[in-house]
Write an enzyme that holds these catalytic residues in place. Sequence first.
Site, short mmCIF file in Angstrom:
data_model
loop_
_atom_site.label_atom_id
_atom_site.label_comp_id
_atom_site.label_asym_id
_atom_site.label_seq_id
_atom_site.Cartn_x
_atom_site.Cartn_y
_atom_site.Cartn_z
N ASP A 164 1.30 1.63 -0.24
CA ASP A 164 1.63 1.59 1.19
C ASP A 164 1.86 3.04 1.64
O ASP A 164 2.88 3.64 1.33
CB ASP A 164 2.88 0.73 1.38
CG ASP A 164 3.39 0.76 2.81
OD1 ASP A 164 2.83 1.50 3.65
OD2 ASP A 164 4.36 0.02 3.10
N HIS A 184 9.15 -2.13 2.32
CA HIS A 184 9.11 -2.70 3.67
C HIS A 184 8.65 -4.16 3.51
O HIS A 184 7.85 -4.46 2.63
CB HIS A 184 8.09 -1.89 4.47
CG HIS A 184 8.04 -2.21 5.93
ND1 HIS A 184 7.44 -3.34 6.44
CD2 HIS A 184 8.50 -1.53 7.01
CE1 HIS A 184 7.53 -3.34 7.75
NE2 HIS A 184 8.17 -2.25 8.13
N LYS A 233 1.72 5.19 13.62
CA LYS A 233 2.77 6.05 13.05
C LYS A 233 2.29 7.47 12.85
O LYS A 233 3.04 8.35 12.44
CB LYS A 233 3.24 5.48 11.71
CG LYS A 233 3.94 4.14 11.84
CD LYS A 233 4.41 3.66 10.49
CE LYS A 233 4.84 2.21 10.51
NZ LYS A 233 6.11 1.99 11.20
N CYS A 253 13.33 -3.41 8.44
CA CYS A 253 12.39 -4.28 7.70
C CYS A 253 12.51 -4.07 6.20
O CYS A 253 11.51 -4.14 5.48
CB CYS A 253 10.95 -4.08 8.15
SG CYS A 253 10.67 -4.41 9.88
N GLN A 292 4.24 5.76 5.59
CA GLN A 292 5.17 6.85 5.88
C GLN A 292 4.76 8.16 5.21
O GLN A 292 5.45 9.17 5.37
CB GLN A 292 6.61 6.48 5.48
CG GLN A 292 7.18 5.29 6.23
CD GLN A 292 7.42 5.57 7.71
OE1 GLN A 292 7.40 6.71 8.18
NE2 GLN A 292 7.63 4.50 8.48
C1 LIG Z 1 6.61 1.82 4.73
C2 LIG Z 1 6.05 0.90 5.77
N1 LIG Z 1 5.20 -0.05 5.40
C3 LIG Z 1 4.65 -0.89 6.29
C4 LIG Z 1 4.95 -0.82 7.62
C5 LIG Z 1 4.31 -1.80 8.54
O1 LIG Z 1 3.54 -1.17 9.51
P1 LIG Z 1 2.93 -2.03 10.69
O2 LIG Z 1 4.07 -2.79 11.29
O3 LIG Z 1 2.35 -1.03 11.61
O4 LIG Z 1 1.91 -2.94 10.10
C6 LIG Z 1 5.86 0.15 8.06
C7 LIG Z 1 6.27 0.29 9.46
O5 LIG Z 1 6.78 -0.55 10.14
C8 LIG Z 1 6.41 1.04 7.11
O6 LIG Z 1 7.28 1.99 7.48
#
Ligand SMILES: Cc1ncc(COP(=O)(O)O)c(C=O)c1O
Lengths: 418, 142
Positions: free
Chosen positions: A208, A133, A234, A373, A211
């Site tokens: 990270d 991401h 999430k 993203c 998910q």
């Molecule tokens: C795998 C992963 N990493 C990072 C993020 C970033 O999360 P956030 O936008 O809540 O900071 C997301 C979701 O958008 C994600 O799915």
Amino acid sequence: MQPTLTEADVAMIRADFPILSTEVNGRPLVYLDSGATSQKPLSVLDTERDFYLSRNSAVHRGAHTLAALATEEFEEAREKVARFVGASADEIVWTSNATEGVNLVAYALSNLPAGSELALVPGDEIVVTELEHHANLIPWQQLAQRTGATLRFIPVDDEGALDLERAPITDRTRVVAFSHVSNVLGVVNPVAELVARAHAVGALVMLDACQSAPHLPLDLHALDVDFAVLSGHKMLAPTGIGVLYGRNRLLNELPPFLTGGSMITTVTMESASFLPAPQRFEAGTQRVSQAIALAAAVDYLTGIGMERVAEHGSRMSRQLIDGLSAIDGVRVLGARGAQRVGLASFAVEGIHAHDVGQFLDDRGIAVRVGHHCAQPLHRRLGLTSTTRASGSVYTTEAEIDFFLEAVADSRAFFGVAS
Amino acid sequence: MSDLDGLYQQLILDHAKNPHGRVPLDSPTSQSHQVNPTCGDEVTLSLRVENGVIEAIGWEGHGCSISQASASLLATLVDTLPVAEAESLLEEFRTAMRSRGQIELDEDRFGDAIALNGVSKYVARVKCAMLPWVALEHAMAG
Ligand SMILES: Cc1ncc(COP(=O)(O)O)c(C=O)c1O
């Protein structure tokens, strides 16, 4: 407790999510965008509201009764969330979301005084993966720019699986950052192997867990990572709250990222000294209601049982992957046979993802369309955009069937069915 | 006609499949590349303007059927038009698209492109229809 969530269990769970009984476009809502943000149960919403109704005050700042109650609740939330992810409370830093958590670590690293053991210098390398991401990519690109270090990446193969044989983890590697579960592929990455290789060369690991935390039992100490991030929104909690996990020793070696009130011991006009972690990284008035609401979300998930949540997710995943693969002209992303959560991205030949999403929306089905993203991964797989369906504890088998039928129907509507 | 059928009229699907003007242009006098960052759709639109008249137009890109059909219809519409007239079409098009279904495109001026009327009710899709027009705007200005 049954090892799986039965239809009746899911029906009871759904009763806790009033939004799931609403309609969009005159059709019952079928919410398959939980990977972007999940819905929130009443217990989470009530927790936040009750706090404002009866205990609202700033934490770590006042001597009055409400402030003491709020502080206690805030710190209890930290302990609860710590237990949920297999960490101790002094390793849990509240952030606004996962993105902020990654940035916090990247900036703290570049705020280190020159010569510090953890500081990056030209010649050092940061390793990410091609399927990250943007939140776990761009902060590292920027850190590389600030420090003169080099960013390298573990490539994916044609199916989207990480090609560990080509992982550029060497003696020069200082940080290895990767996702536990890909937000595009839904595939669980080989954490143990990557952690072992990173630690063998003395590199720090950032996981990270955005998910994975909503879908799988998480034990960060067992996974042996150095840092991890997740986003509350999430995993059934409100927006505005996230978690950065860091090994206690490491957190206390890092300088702050944001500075100001609530993170200091002594302040003069010239300088300040800082509290130990986690407070050192929590400058300014904190997100109290969101933190305790995240603890309520954790209670909710724990009440169901994360083993059952995970089993529900892998069943959803099979139904999604089998169902989508059976539709002519549909390409499902990600390697066959991999362990997955209930999330799948796909491309329908001849129909742009935006048009697929519009067609589904007309039937009340909410999905994500675009690059999610993760532009580099899409480019590697020869795509610019895909459609993603992602479920949660409240997703039913019937909803996924309804979604699969709609995907099949979209081909006739757009004139690509033979 | 349902809203969805109104959005995806046959004419739109046909233009998306067999678009007009989707060719690189020899010796353009100006060009604009536009990206829709939410979906990654892209269009590069080239003009050859001589004496204030659009003598030739060509575009390349990829995207959803709305953005592709919009580019195709735009190319048929503004080819050979004076720049001033294309500018006024652009303003009318933008006004209609932003009207949330309240203002329709004038058939006498827009011809087949009135098939895009259904888009304005879908707020999230207006930028798809606008993408090639924004490219036209920048190309005409530059
Ligand atoms: C795998 C992963 N990493 C990072 C993020 C970033 O999360 P956030 O936008 O809540 O900071 C997301 C979701 O958008 C994600 O799915």
